[in-house]
Design a protein around this motif. Structure first.
Motif, PDB file in Angstrom:
ATOM      1  N   LYS A 644       0.749  -1.223  -0.175  1.00  0.00           N
ATOM      2  CA  LYS A 644       0.087  -0.153  -0.208  1.00  0.00           C
ATOM      3  C   LYS A 644       0.768   1.360   0.164  1.00  0.00           C
ATOM      4  CE  LYS A 644      -4.166  -1.789   2.166  1.00  0.00           C
ATOM      5  NZ  LYS A 644      -5.075  -1.874   3.233  1.00  0.00           N
ATOM      6  N   CYS A 645       2.050   1.084   0.428  1.00  0.00           N
ATOM      7  CA  CYS A 645       2.688   2.574   0.544  1.00  0.00           C
ATOM      8  C   CYS A 645       3.285   3.055  -0.618  1.00  0.00           C
ATOM      9  CB  CYS A 645       4.127   2.224   1.435  1.00  0.00           C
ATOM     10  SG  CYS A 645       5.009   3.717   1.951  1.00  0.00           S
ATOM     11  N   ASP A 646       3.012   4.260  -0.953  1.00  0.00           N
ATOM     12  CA  ASP A 646       3.277   5.174  -2.086  1.00  0.00           C
ATOM     13  C   ASP A 646       3.917   6.776  -1.574  1.00  0.00           C
ATOM     14  OD1 ASP A 646       3.465   6.317  -4.545  1.00  0.00           O
ATOM     15  OD2 ASP A 646       1.629   6.242  -5.059  1.00  0.00           O
ATOM     16  N   LYS A 647       5.360   6.605  -1.560  1.00  0.00           N
ATOM     17  CA  LYS A 647       5.711   7.864  -0.916  1.00  0.00           C
ATOM     18  C   LYS A 647       7.087   8.247  -1.496  1.00  0.00           C
ATOM     19  CE  LYS A 647       6.318   8.818   3.892  1.00  0.00           C
ATOM     20  NZ  LYS A 647       6.349   8.351   5.410  1.00  0.00           N
ATOM     21  N   SER A 648       7.596   9.606  -1.423  1.00  0.00           N
ATOM     22  CA  SER A 648       8.498   9.991  -2.000  1.00  0.00           C
ATOM     23  C   SER A 648       9.454  10.872  -0.905  1.00  0.00           C
ATOM     24  CB  SER A 648       8.598  10.575  -3.434  1.00  0.00           C
ATOM     25  OG  SER A 648       9.511  10.987  -4.189  1.00  0.00           O
ATOM     26  N   ALA A 649      10.886  11.058  -1.112  1.00  0.00           N
ATOM     27  CA  ALA A 649      11.685  11.795  -0.260  1.00  0.00           C
ATOM     28  C   ALA A 649      12.891  12.119  -0.904  1.00  0.00           C
ATOM     29  CB  ALA A 649      11.824  11.218   1.128  1.00  0.00           C
ATOM     30  N   SER A 650      13.980  12.653  -0.286  1.00  0.00           N
ATOM     31  CA  SER A 650      15.018  12.972  -1.133  1.00  0.00           C
ATOM     32  C   SER A 650      16.093  12.927   0.071  1.00  0.00           C
ATOM     33  CB  SER A 650      15.226  14.072  -2.038  1.00  0.00           C
ATOM     34  OG  SER A 650      14.905  15.384  -1.144  1.00  0.00           O
ATOM     35  N   ILE A 651      17.377  12.760  -0.388  1.00  0.00           N
ATOM     36  CA  ILE A 651      18.489  12.918   0.624  1.00  0.00           C
ATOM     37  C   ILE A 651      19.702  13.684  -0.204  1.00  0.00           C
ATOM     38  CG2 ILE A 651      18.033  11.054   2.093  1.00  0.00           C
ATOM     39  CD1 ILE A 651      20.036   9.377   0.710  1.00  0.00           C
ATOM     40  N   ILE A 652      20.419  14.309   0.410  1.00  0.00           N
ATOM     41  CA  ILE A 652      21.439  15.158   0.128  1.00  0.00           C
ATOM     42  C   ILE A 652      22.918  14.744   0.654  1.00  0.00           C
ATOM     43  CG2 ILE A 652      22.333  17.258  -0.762  1.00  0.00           C
ATOM     44  CD1 ILE A 652      19.590  18.426  -0.476  1.00  0.00           C
ATOM     45  N   ASN A 653      23.786  14.538   0.005  1.00  0.00           N
ATOM     46  CA  ASN A 653      25.122  14.116   0.612  1.00  0.00           C
ATOM     47  C   ASN A 653      25.926  15.645   0.878  1.00  0.00           C
ATOM     48  OD1 ASN A 653      26.575  14.958  -1.794  1.00  0.00           O
ATOM     49  ND2 ASN A 653      27.003  12.507  -2.440  1.00  0.00           N
ATOM     50  N   ALA A 657      25.266  16.545  -3.679  1.00  0.00           N
ATOM     51  CA  ALA A 657      24.644  15.542  -4.705  1.00  0.00           C
ATOM     52  C   ALA A 657      23.350  14.828  -4.025  1.00  0.00           C
ATOM     53  CB  ALA A 657      25.663  14.428  -4.922  1.00  0.00           C
ATOM     54  N   SER A 658      22.019  14.934  -4.728  1.00  0.00           N
ATOM     55  CA  SER A 658      20.866  14.513  -4.030  1.00  0.00           C
ATOM     56  C   SER A 658      20.454  13.181  -4.745  1.00  0.00           C
ATOM     57  CB  SER A 658      19.864  15.629  -4.313  1.00  0.00           C
ATOM     58  OG  SER A 658      19.644  15.769  -5.554  1.00  0.00           O
ATOM     59  N   PHE A 659      19.822  12.469  -4.081  1.00  0.00           N
ATOM     60  CA  PHE A 659      19.250  11.219  -4.198  1.00  0.00           C
ATOM     61  C   PHE A 659      17.805  11.070  -4.106  1.00  0.00           C
ATOM     62  CE2 PHE A 659      23.739  10.592  -3.367  1.00  0.00           C
ATOM     63  CZ  PHE A 659      23.881   9.850  -4.777  1.00  0.00           C
ATOM     64  N   VAL A 660      16.989  10.468  -4.846  1.00  0.00           N
ATOM     65  CA  VAL A 660      15.329  10.368  -4.655  1.00  0.00           C
ATOM     66  C   VAL A 660      15.104   9.131  -4.011  1.00  0.00           C
ATOM     67  CG1 VAL A 660      13.262  10.446  -5.595  1.00  0.00           C
ATOM     68  CG2 VAL A 660      14.951  11.963  -6.410  1.00  0.00           C
ATOM     69  N   VAL A 661      14.463   9.235  -2.946  1.00  0.00           N
ATOM     70  CA  VAL A 661      13.947   7.933  -2.198  1.00  0.00           C
ATOM     71  C   VAL A 661      12.414   7.612  -2.533  1.00  0.00           C
ATOM     72  CG1 VAL A 661      13.506   6.620   0.007  1.00  0.00           C
ATOM     73  CG2 VAL A 661      15.483   8.064  -0.155  1.00  0.00           C
ATOM     74  N   ASP A 662      12.373   6.665  -3.298  1.00  0.00           N
ATOM     75  CA  ASP A 662      10.807   6.630  -3.847  1.00  0.00           C
ATOM     76  C   ASP A 662      10.357   5.068  -3.459  1.00  0.00           C
ATOM     77  OD1 ASP A 662       8.843   7.832  -6.174  1.00  0.00           O
ATOM     78  OD2 ASP A 662       9.249   5.477  -6.226  1.00  0.00           O
TER      79      ASP A 662
END
Length: 748
Positions: A644-653, A657-662
């Motif tokens: 059921k989970c549908d979610k997004s976030a991001s992290i930056i080092n 440089a950023s990365f998308v958590v999906d």
């Protein structure tokens, strides 16, 4: 009995291998200085190998050699030369990832025992059968599996003569092995080539929940779960750590060896883990094994946790108290290091002296007495020595014909000819036969395997290809938009296949032109649901990133194409898929560049594909990636989260440089590159290689912005494949704002 189990230890260098031997390992896995998935380890040279095998075998310990990386086409001759040498050593097996290597060894080096590496990422029944067909005698299961899943696969494997191997101690990876591309995309150091730079251990900008190391997990330890592993039918208990030092290997293997002895002798199991906490650790967790995927599996510190652990136990809070803890740890580690040095001091892997004494008189057979530190024997000619004034047996003659005995295990000393008459001779073919007899005895009474040479590929003229377009979607609302003439529509199925099997069957029955696209991860009931889907829908063709589904499709007589996450990088892998599993086509890995793609030999009638546009998945995890980033109310990740989970976030080092958590509904958590991959160059540069190109139009929330509709973008890509001009290219690049082609530029 201990024979029910194998304790499999890491060996990153000679000292660690020796430490594992004296600590009680039943087997050791180690790599040479090429073709293995731990390039950061010191590794060993081929010259070291025979001595290591000899010393290990003297102590009833096996040696498995890791060749567990993707192989490039240009490397095939070199790997064959290596296999020609390995097949004539006494190693006990090789550990593989690349399908082409499995195929090569099955066809031409069948005496080598082969094991499937963790890089193959095996987690369902079909993959066990797939590996079994490639003659794998054992499979290293995915680290993410729980004991119930492991038990099912172990019992299934026993029914099909495939043993199961499970990691029981050492580092956890945040991502599924073989499907982690973050190091590759970030700096060209692919985990599938043993060059992972561990960006998951890096520090990032502090997240919303206050974490600086949001991808860093504790270490795995199943030390208290031996009874459950035994009940599950696991054969090999594997310790991770080929980049760890010898004192670490010794300590972990010694503790596990004693634990196994206690279990096998029905003694109380050890509960004292102080020594395991003394050597390097990030704290321990057995949560994957227990099926409890929770946020306590993370630790906000990628370095050694030993001081923190013992300081907590001692309630040491002052600087003086903490310093005392550090000193005690230093002293304990020093004692371990000294113990290891003392115990391995007598393990000598140097070459063995090989002495040949040549004996014979006229009218008698030639006798060669062979002496090594381990044995003495004689070989005798069938012909009698005769007098000769021309060509005679002398030191030069013997050295020329017997120098091949200097084979990495033995060092031939100057030959003793004092008992040989002057001016005598036998037919030189006799000397060759006697040399081969000596070689056979020294090789454990096994004749040498003749070297194999791969026939030179005959490149038949290929008909001019007009590459077609395929589009990947995951939303029923997109079907009409991308369904255009001469365009295949791939529809991604969820990893939670059991969630909506009937709904998916109905969707494909209503849209028979859709091509099912199977994900790389299908565990337990979700794999069974995938097989049921194939049986009910009977699609004319599928694309799968999971070899287990490919195996099932072949058994059902369905056409199947290997997807890009099967990491195909050479023609031997294509040949393997076609000949062994009836595969009709495959995607070439997006990790390799133009100069690595062009030489790939494609079997006759085989289709080759490439994804030219897609969100770049960097890793996929069975863990929840939101616990450490934006937070999550649920304490643990379960099947309901998957569905059921549908979610997004991001992290930056720390380098911005950023990365998308999906997380898509029905799929596992994934990490994506902020910019989508776009490679239009390959259409012109390698146009004669590919049957088709794919564009991925799934709704993954990256930073890339698309300014046209999916229907318009599909049309643009179709036009580009037909005309391949700068105008259409400019339109595509203008429509896709923010993209990268780094992997194609850097390659492996």
């Amino acid at each position: 009995m201990r024979s029910n189990f194998e304790l499999l230890a890491p060996g990153g260098d000679i000292e660690s291998i020796k430490a594992a031997i004296v600590a009680g390992a039943n087997a050791i896995y180690c790599g040479l200085d090429n073709f293995n998935a731990r390039n950061r380890a010191t590794n060993i040279t081929f010259e070291d190998l025979n001595g290591i095998v000899r010393v290990a075998h003297q102590r009833d310990c096996k040696i498995f050699l890791t060749l567990n990386i993707m192989i490039l086409e240009s490397e095939i001759p070199a790997v064959i030369r290596l296999l020609n040498k390995l097949v004539n050593t006494k190693i006990d097996g090789v550990i593989l990832q690349d399908l082409g290597l499995f195929h090569l060894i099955k066809q031409h080096f069948p005496t080598l025992d082969v094991h499937a590496s963790t890089q193959v990422n095996s987690h369902n029944e079909g993959q066990i059968l797939f590996m079994g067909q490639l003659n794998a005698s054992r499979v290293n299961l995915s680290r993410e599996l729980n004991i119930k899943e492991i038990k099912h696969l172990a019992q299934f494997g026993h029914q099909h003569n495939v043993l199961m191997e499970v990691f029981v101690h050492g580092s956890y990876c945040i991502g599924f092995s073989g499907l982690c591309y973050i190091s590759s995309a970030k700096n060209g150091n692919s985990g599938n080539r043993g060059r992972c730079s561990q960006p998951c251990r890096d520090q990032y900008q502090t997240t919303a929940v206050g974490k600086d190391y949001p991808l860093n997990m504790k270490d795995n330890s199943a030390f208290s779960n031996l009874e459950a592993l035994a009940d599950a039918g696991v054969y090999s208990l594997k310790v991770e750590g080929r980049i760890k030092k010898s004192h670490y290997v010794y300590t972990v293997v010694d503790n596990w060896s004693r634990q196994l002895d206690n279990y096998c002798n029905q003694k109380p199991l050890l509960a004292d883990t102080r020594e395991l906490y003394t050597v390097f650790n990030r704290d321990f967790s057995n949560s994957y094994l227990m099926g409890d995927i929770n946020k306590a599996m993370f630790i906000d510190n990628p370095r050694d946790n030993s001081v923190d652990h013992f300081a907590l136990i001692a309630d040491a809070k002052s600087e003086t108290a903490i310093q005392a803890v550090k000193q005690k740890l230093y002293d304990d580690k020093t004692t371990i290091i000294q113990t290891v040095e003392e115990r391995i001091a007598d393990l000598d892997i140097s070459l063995l002296a090989l002495e040949l004494t040549i004996i014979g008189q006229v009218g008698q057979p030639l006798v060669i007495r062979v002496t090594t530190p381990l044995q003495q024997f004689e070989v005798v000619s069938t012909s009698l020595l005769r007098q000769s004034e021309n060509t005679v047996l002398d030191s030069d003659c013997f050295e020329k014909r017997f120098r091949s005995l200097n084979n990495g295990e033995y060092l031939l000393t100057p030959m003793n000819l004092t008992q040989l008459a002057d001016n005598v001779v036998v037919p030189f073919k006799e000397l060759t036969m006697m040399r081969d007899q000596i070689t056979c005895v020294l090789n454990g009474d096994q004749p040498l395997v003749e070297p194999f040479e791969l026939p030179k590929a005959v490149r038949a003229p290929q008909p001019a290809l007009t590459a077609s377009l395929s589009v990947l979607i995951a939303n029923p609302a997109d079907i009409d938009a991308v369904s255009q003439p001469n365009t295949a529509v791939y529809y991604q199925l969820p990893e939670a296949m059991a969630m909506e099997g009937l709904k998916l069957v109905s969707l494909f029955q209503q849209n028979p032109h859709l091509v099912p696209w199977f994900p790389a991860i299908l565990i337990g009931d979700n794999y069974q649901a995938a097989v049921t889907f194939l049986e009910q829908v009977k699609p004319s063709r599928i694309v799968t990133n999971n070899s287990g589904v490919g195996y099932a499709a072949h058994q059902l007589g369905l056409e199947w194409v290997a997807g890009p996450q099967m990491n195909i990088s050479n023609g031997l892998s294509l040949e393997c898929l076609q000949q062994e599993f009836g595969c009709v086509g495959a995607f070439i890995s997006n990790e390799i560049k133009r100069s690595q793609i062009k030489p790939i030999t494609v079997p006759t009638g085989f289709e080759v594909y490439y994804s030219i546009y897609h969100p770049m998945m960097l890793l996929m995890s069975r863990q929840c990636l939101f616990h450490q980033t934006v937070g999550c109310k649920k304490k643990r990740f379960d099947d309901k989260c998957l569905r059921k989970c549908d979610k997004s976030a991001s992290i930056i080092n720390l380098t911005e440089a950023s990365f998308v958590v999906d997380k898509q509904r029905g799929d596992h958590n994934a990490l994506y590159n902020p910019e989508n991959f776009l490679n239009l160059d390959i259409v012109a540069e390698v146009k004669d290689k590919f049957t088709g190109f794919m564009v991925d139009l799934r709704d993954i929330k990256t930073d890339t912005q698309v300014t046209v509709t999916k229907a318009e973008l599909t049309t643009l890509f179709n036009q580009y494949l037909v005309v391949n001009n700068e105008l259409t290219r400019s339109e595509i690049e203008a429509a896709i704002i923010g993209h990268t082609c780094n992997q194609y530029t850097k390659g492996l």
